[in-house]
Design a protein around this motif. Structure first.
Motif, short mmCIF file in Angstrom:
data_model
loop_
_atom_site.label_atom_id
_atom_site.label_comp_id
_atom_site.label_asym_id
_atom_site.label_seq_id
_atom_site.Cartn_x
_atom_site.Cartn_y
_atom_site.Cartn_z
N VAL A 198 0.87 -1.16 0.00
CA VAL A 198 0.00 0.00 0.00
C VAL A 198 0.91 1.22 0.00
N SER A 199 0.80 2.03 -1.03
CA SER A 199 1.60 3.25 -1.12
C SER A 199 0.68 4.45 -0.96
N THR A 200 0.90 5.22 0.09
CA THR A 200 0.10 6.41 0.33
C THR A 200 0.79 7.61 -0.31
N GLY A 201 0.00 8.60 -0.69
CA GLY A 201 0.58 9.75 -1.38
C GLY A 201 1.17 9.36 -2.71
N ALA A 202 0.58 8.36 -3.36
CA ALA A 202 1.17 7.76 -4.55
C ALA A 202 1.02 8.58 -5.83
N ALA A 203 0.31 9.70 -5.76
CA ALA A 203 0.12 10.52 -6.96
C ALA A 203 1.35 11.34 -7.31
N SER A 204 2.28 11.48 -6.35
CA SER A 204 3.46 12.30 -6.63
C SER A 204 4.55 12.04 -5.59
N GLY A 205 5.70 12.62 -5.84
CA GLY A 205 6.79 12.64 -4.88
C GLY A 205 7.25 11.28 -4.38
N ILE A 206 7.51 11.22 -3.08
CA ILE A 206 8.03 10.01 -2.46
C ILE A 206 7.06 8.84 -2.60
N GLY A 207 5.77 9.08 -2.45
CA GLY A 207 4.78 8.00 -2.60
C GLY A 207 4.82 7.39 -3.98
N LYS A 208 4.92 8.23 -5.00
CA LYS A 208 5.00 7.75 -6.38
C LYS A 208 6.29 6.97 -6.61
N ALA A 259 5.76 -6.39 -6.82
CA ALA A 259 4.66 -6.39 -5.85
C ALA A 259 3.35 -5.98 -6.49
N GLY A 260 2.25 -6.50 -5.96
CA GLY A 260 0.93 -5.99 -6.30
C GLY A 260 0.77 -4.65 -5.59
N LEU A 261 0.13 -3.70 -6.24
CA LEU A 261 0.09 -2.34 -5.72
C LEU A 261 -1.33 -1.88 -5.38
N VAL A 262 -1.46 -1.28 -4.22
CA VAL A 262 -2.64 -0.50 -3.88
C VAL A 262 -2.12 0.92 -3.70
N LEU A 263 -2.55 1.81 -4.58
CA LEU A 263 -2.07 3.19 -4.60
C LEU A 263 -3.14 4.10 -4.05
N THR A 264 -2.78 4.95 -3.13
CA THR A 264 -3.75 5.84 -2.51
C THR A 264 -3.26 7.28 -2.54
N ASP A 265 -4.22 8.17 -2.63
CA ASP A 265 -3.93 9.60 -2.59
C ASP A 265 -5.26 10.34 -2.50
N ILE A 266 -5.19 11.62 -2.18
CA ILE A 266 -6.41 12.43 -2.13
C ILE A 266 -6.71 13.08 -3.48
N HIS A 267 -5.81 12.93 -4.45
CA HIS A 267 -5.96 13.54 -5.76
C HIS A 267 -6.21 12.44 -6.81
N PRO A 268 -7.47 12.26 -7.23
CA PRO A 268 -7.79 11.12 -8.10
C PRO A 268 -7.16 11.15 -9.49
N LYS A 269 -7.15 12.27 -10.16
CA LYS A 269 -6.63 12.29 -11.54
C LYS A 269 -5.15 11.95 -11.63
N PRO A 270 -4.29 12.59 -10.83
CA PRO A 270 -2.88 12.19 -10.91
C PRO A 270 -2.65 10.76 -10.40
N LEU A 271 -3.46 10.32 -9.46
CA LEU A 271 -3.34 8.95 -8.96
C LEU A 271 -3.65 7.96 -10.07
N ASP A 272 -4.71 8.22 -10.82
CA ASP A 272 -5.06 7.35 -11.95
C ASP A 272 -3.97 7.35 -13.01
N ALA A 273 -3.34 8.51 -13.23
CA ALA A 273 -2.26 8.58 -14.21
C ALA A 273 -1.06 7.74 -13.79
N VAL A 274 -0.71 7.80 -12.51
CA VAL A 274 0.40 6.99 -12.00
C VAL A 274 0.07 5.51 -12.16
N ALA A 275 -1.15 5.13 -11.78
CA ALA A 275 -1.55 3.72 -11.90
C ALA A 275 -1.49 3.26 -13.36
N ALA A 276 -1.95 4.10 -14.28
CA ALA A 276 -1.92 3.74 -15.70
C ALA A 276 -0.49 3.55 -16.18
N ASP A 277 0.41 4.45 -15.77
CA ASP A 277 1.82 4.31 -16.16
C ASP A 277 2.42 3.02 -15.62
#
Length: 85
Positions: free
Chosen positions: A11-21, A32-50
């Motif tokens: 589980v990676s928190t703050g995964a939309a940018s910076g250290i979390g990403k 690893a299988g990833l569960v990515l979390t953040d309060i910003h949905p659009k950049p989070l989805d972009a990170v997951a897609a990448d």
């Protein structure tokens, strides 16, 4: 990639940018299988897609770790997606 985390989940928190990403990228590189979390949905989805384009398996959960209900949702998503944390 050495696959040191193959069969594991994270589980990676703050995964939309910076250290979390960056942390999510390392976990993905190691398999690893990833569960990515953040309060910003659009950049989070972009990170997951990448990461998925690179071959990772990722689930996103929009939430704030300072809120108990959001944290429970993150862990539930991890268990549902990866069978464990």
């Amino acid at each position: 990639m050495t696959g040191r985390l193959q069969g594991k989940s994270s589980v990676s928190t703050g995964a939309a940018s910076g250290i979390g990403k960056a942390t999510a990228q390392v976990f993905a590189d190691e398999g690893a299988g990833l569960v990515l979390t953040d309060i910003h949905p659009k950049p989070l989805d972009a990170v997951a897609a990448d990461l998925c384009e690179q071959g990772a398996e990722a689930v996103t959960v929009v939430g704030d770790v300072s809120k108990e209900d959001d944290t429970r949702a993150m862990i539930t998503a991890a268990v549902d997606a990866c069978e464990r944390v």
